[in-house]
Structure formats: C-alpha cells, structure tokens
Scaffold this motif. Structure first.
Motif, mmCIF file in Angstrom:
data_model
loop_
_atom_site.group_PDB
_atom_site.id
_atom_site.type_symbol
_atom_site.label_atom_id
_atom_site.label_comp_id
_atom_site.label_asym_id
_atom_site.label_seq_id
_atom_site.Cartn_x
_atom_site.Cartn_y
_atom_site.Cartn_z
ATOM 1 N N VAL A 1 51.460 41.426 44.050
ATOM 2 C CA VAL A 1 51.501 41.385 45.505
ATOM 3 C C VAL A 1 52.426 40.242 45.891
ATOM 4 C CG1 VAL A 1 50.163 41.108 47.624
ATOM 5 C CG2 VAL A 1 49.120 42.223 45.627
ATOM 6 N N VAL A 2 53.484 40.573 46.635
ATOM 7 C CA VAL A 2 54.488 39.582 47.006
ATOM 8 C C VAL A 2 54.653 39.603 48.518
ATOM 9 C CG1 VAL A 2 56.838 38.775 46.618
ATOM 10 C CG2 VAL A 2 55.664 40.066 44.823
ATOM 11 N N LEU A 3 54.619 38.431 49.131
ATOM 12 C CA LEU A 3 54.826 38.309 50.575
ATOM 13 C C LEU A 3 56.161 37.625 50.845
ATOM 14 C CD1 LEU A 3 51.282 37.125 51.692
ATOM 15 C CD2 LEU A 3 52.229 39.417 51.838
ATOM 16 N N TRP A 4 56.984 38.234 51.713
ATOM 17 C CA TRP A 4 58.299 37.713 52.103
ATOM 18 C C TRP A 4 58.330 37.510 53.608
ATOM 19 C CZ3 TRP A 4 62.529 37.177 48.754
ATOM 20 C CH2 TRP A 4 62.358 37.708 47.474
ATOM 21 N N ARG A 5 59.115 36.547 54.066
ATOM 22 C CA ARG A 5 59.249 36.318 55.503
ATOM 23 C C ARG A 5 60.303 37.208 56.148
ATOM 24 N NH1 ARG A 5 58.031 30.913 54.081
ATOM 25 N NH2 ARG A 5 56.070 30.311 55.025
ATOM 26 N N ASN A 6 61.451 37.439 55.480
ATOM 27 C CA ASN A 6 62.488 38.222 56.168
ATOM 28 C C ASN A 6 63.180 39.226 55.261
ATOM 29 O OD1 ASN A 6 65.159 37.230 55.188
ATOM 30 N ND2 ASN A 6 64.384 35.267 55.911
ATOM 31 N N ALA A 7 63.745 40.216 55.897
ATOM 32 C CA ALA A 7 64.368 41.339 55.188
ATOM 33 C C ALA A 7 65.649 40.929 54.453
ATOM 34 C CB ALA A 7 64.662 42.467 56.167
#
Length: 113
Positions: A53-59
């Motif tokens: 599970v990976v969380l990113w702030r921007n595309a």
C-alpha cells in the motif's frame, strides 16, 4: 492524494535476486518521490498473497516513478520470473479521516451507597 494497491503472489523463482531488487526499488521510489511519498506498507497473508500500500501526494511524482527506467526493468523481470500473478490498483483519494486514542478511557466507578 493517490493510493496504490499492489497485490501479488511470488513464483518459486523469486529468490535472492527478487529480494535484492525489491530493496533497491524501495530505495529508488523514496529517492524519486522525496517528500511526495506519504507512506509505504507491506503485508503478507497466511496464504502467501502480498499487498503493498503506497500513498502519494501528486500525480506528477507518481508518473515519474511509473516511467522510471530502473522501475520498468524490475516490472519486466517481475512479469517474466517473479510473479505468478499481480494486480495493480491506482485510486485518487477523496477523503481520509483517522483517530488515535491518547488516553485510556475513564473507568466507571461503582460506589456503594
């Protein structure tokens, strides 16, 4: 924010070379993402299914990771040798909420009159 779910099952061919590449990719993703990478968690079920599970702030930063040449080589090796199956889900987060208890709940007192 974006959440990436990567479910996978390893083949018997996933040995030391797989784990070395996995470690390299963990370091690489953090180098590419910098402060944009919010969190990375890995889980393995009793049946061997794995979940990252990976969380990113921007595309934009996520796209840099997707297009990274070393990551693409690791992806190809994964399809050819290391994964018997995998599923990748990329989703945009609409809302999050959380709670962390900081104190023990008060115990009810039972005083006799």
């Amino acid at each position: 924010m974006f959440v990436i779910l990567f479910k996978s099952r390893l083949t018997d061919q996933a040995g030391e070379d797989y784990y070395a590449t996995e470690d390299e990719m963990r370091q690489r993703v953090r180098a590419i993402a910098g402060d944009d990478l919010v969190d990375v968690q890995h889980y393995t079920g009793e049946d061997g299914e794995r979940l990252a599970v990976v969380l990113w702030r921007n595309a934009e930063t996520l796209e840099k990771w997707r297009a990274d040449p070393e990551h693409q080589v690791a992806q190809r090796l994964g399809r050819e040798r290391w994964y018997s199956s995998y599923e990748l889900t990329v989703a945009e987060v609409l809302r999050t909420s959380s709670h962390t208890a900081t104190e023990k709940p008060l115990e009810e007192s039972s005083e006799e009159s």
